[in-house]
Design a protein around this motif. Structure first.
Motif, PDB file in Angstrom:
ATOM      1  N   GLU A   1      38.484  -9.288  34.909  1.00 43.39           N
ATOM      2  CA  GLU A   1      36.843  -9.003  34.994  1.00 43.39           C
ATOM      3  C   GLU A   1      36.862  -8.208  36.442  1.00 43.39           C
ATOM      4  N   ASP A   2      37.831  -8.586  37.301  1.00 39.56           N
ATOM      5  CA  ASP A   2      37.788  -7.951  38.733  1.00 39.56           C
ATOM      6  C   ASP A   2      38.819  -6.910  38.886  1.00 39.56           C
ATOM      7  N   ASN A   3      39.385  -6.521  37.917  1.00 41.46           N
ATOM      8  CA  ASN A   3      40.465  -5.428  38.089  1.00 41.46           C
ATOM      9  C   ASN A   3      39.629  -4.101  38.190  1.00 41.46           C
ATOM     10  N   ALA A   4      40.542  -3.152  39.125  1.00 40.93           N
ATOM     11  CA  ALA A   4      39.768  -2.024  39.382  1.00 40.93           C
ATOM     12  C   ALA A   4      39.962  -0.893  38.350  1.00 40.93           C
ATOM     13  N   ILE A   5      40.910  -1.368  37.282  1.00 42.03           N
ATOM     14  CA  ILE A   5      41.207  -0.445  36.384  1.00 42.03           C
ATOM     15  C   ILE A   5      40.277  -0.757  34.974  1.00 42.03           C
TER      16      ILE A   5
ATOM     17  N   VAL B   1      35.109  -6.522  27.737  1.00 42.88           N
ATOM     18  CA  VAL B   1      35.209  -5.347  28.548  1.00 42.88           C
ATOM     19  C   VAL B   1      35.105  -5.830  29.862  1.00 42.88           C
ATOM     20  N   ASN B   2      35.623  -5.035  30.983  1.00 42.12           N
ATOM     21  CA  ASN B   2      35.552  -5.639  32.281  1.00 42.12           C
ATOM     22  C   ASN B   2      34.521  -4.766  33.072  1.00 42.12           C
ATOM     23  N   ARG B   3      34.145  -5.208  34.185  1.00 44.83           N
ATOM     24  CA  ARG B   3      33.435  -4.405  35.115  1.00 44.83           C
ATOM     25  C   ARG B   3      33.620  -3.035  35.269  1.00 44.83           C
ATOM     26  N   ALA B   4      34.755  -2.629  35.571  1.00 42.12           N
ATOM     27  CA  ALA B   4      35.408  -1.314  36.082  1.00 42.12           C
ATOM     28  C   ALA B   4      34.996  -0.386  34.908  1.00 42.12           C
ATOM     29  N   LEU B   5      35.173  -0.824  33.548  1.00 45.66           N
ATOM     30  CA  LEU B   5      34.660   0.058  32.244  1.00 45.66           C
ATOM     31  C   LEU B   5      33.539   0.213  32.038  1.00 45.66           C
ATOM     32  N   ARG B   6      32.806  -0.961  32.460  1.00 44.57           N
ATOM     33  CA  ARG B   6      31.413  -0.766  32.278  1.00 44.57           C
ATOM     34  C   ARG B   6      30.496   0.172  33.428  1.00 44.57           C
ATOM     35  N   VAL B   7      31.107   0.142  34.565  1.00 41.47           N
ATOM     36  CA  VAL B   7      30.648   1.197  35.589  1.00 41.47           C
ATOM     37  C   VAL B   7      31.258   2.711  35.144  1.00 41.47           C
TER      38      VAL B   7
ATOM     39  N   LEU C   1      44.027  -4.867  20.259  1.00 41.33           N
ATOM     40  CA  LEU C   1      44.610  -4.003  21.378  1.00 41.33           C
ATOM     41  C   LEU C   1      44.266  -4.437  22.562  1.00 41.33           C
ATOM     42  N   SER C   2      45.066  -4.401  23.625  1.00 39.50           N
ATOM     43  CA  SER C   2      44.710  -4.438  25.150  1.00 39.50           C
ATOM     44  C   SER C   2      44.735  -2.986  25.521  1.00 39.50           C
ATOM     45  N   VAL C   3      43.643  -2.416  26.232  1.00 41.37           N
ATOM     46  CA  VAL C   3      43.253  -1.064  26.593  1.00 41.37           C
ATOM     47  C   VAL C   3      43.042  -1.029  28.018  1.00 41.37           C
ATOM     48  N   ASN C   4      43.866  -0.215  28.713  1.00 41.74           N
ATOM     49  CA  ASN C   4      43.461   0.221  30.043  1.00 41.74           C
ATOM     50  C   ASN C   4      42.999   1.798  30.300  1.00 41.74           C
ATOM     51  N   VAL C   5      42.053   1.833  30.976  1.00 49.92           N
ATOM     52  CA  VAL C   5      41.188   2.968  31.103  1.00 49.92           C
ATOM     53  C   VAL C   5      41.104   3.541  32.522  1.00 49.92           C
ATOM     54  N   LEU C   6      42.215   4.556  33.101  1.00 50.52           N
ATOM     55  CA  LEU C   6      41.888   4.989  34.316  1.00 50.52           C
ATOM     56  C   LEU C   6      41.249   6.186  34.538  1.00 50.52           C
ATOM     57  N   ASP C   7      40.316   6.548  35.149  1.00 42.26           N
ATOM     58  CA  ASP C   7      39.477   7.559  35.420  1.00 42.26           C
ATOM     59  C   ASP C   7      40.229   8.605  36.649  1.00 42.26           C
TER      60      ASP C   7
END
Length: 122
Positions: A18-22, A36-42, A116-122
């Protein structure tokens, strides 16, 4: 004692997720968001409820969606364990966000793909 250790481990995972920056998500093999975590929601400007009711395809920019979905399908279809690619996701206001995606298949005890575990970095 075992229950306490398990609960502590689960709490550490929940907080790290939840607290991950990614931006992070767990999706079903069908591409529907399960978590979904907070960073993705933002990043997407959407609530958890909106994302959980949607699929991954709904947040992809239409021009880049086919390529991104094909990359994910290679993994869920057994061709690879993980994949990295760039794509464009859409903020709820329609603003495109260029993103690097890393997706990994999480497997069960006998090797069957579970999600799937998905990481999304903008």
């Amino acid at each position: 004692r075992l229950y306490g250790a398990l609960a502590e481990s689960e709490d550490r995972f929940r907080r790290a997720f939840e607290d991950n920056a990614i931006g992070m998500a767990l999706t079903g093999l069908d591409g529907r968001f399960a978590r979904v975590n907070r960073a993705l929601r933002v990043m997407l400007g959407r609530t958890e409820e909106e994302l959980l009711a949607a699929g991954l395809a709904s947040v992809l920019e239409p021009a880049t969606a086919p390529e991104a979905l094909a990359a994910l399908a290679r993994c869920t279809g057994g061709e690879c364990d993980s994949v990295q690619f760039e794509t464009t996701v859409l903020h709820v206001d329609g603003e495109p966000v260029r993103a690097g995606v890393t997706a990994s298949v999480v497997r069960g005890a006998v090797g069957e793909p579970l999600y799937l575990s998905v990481n999304v970095l903008d």
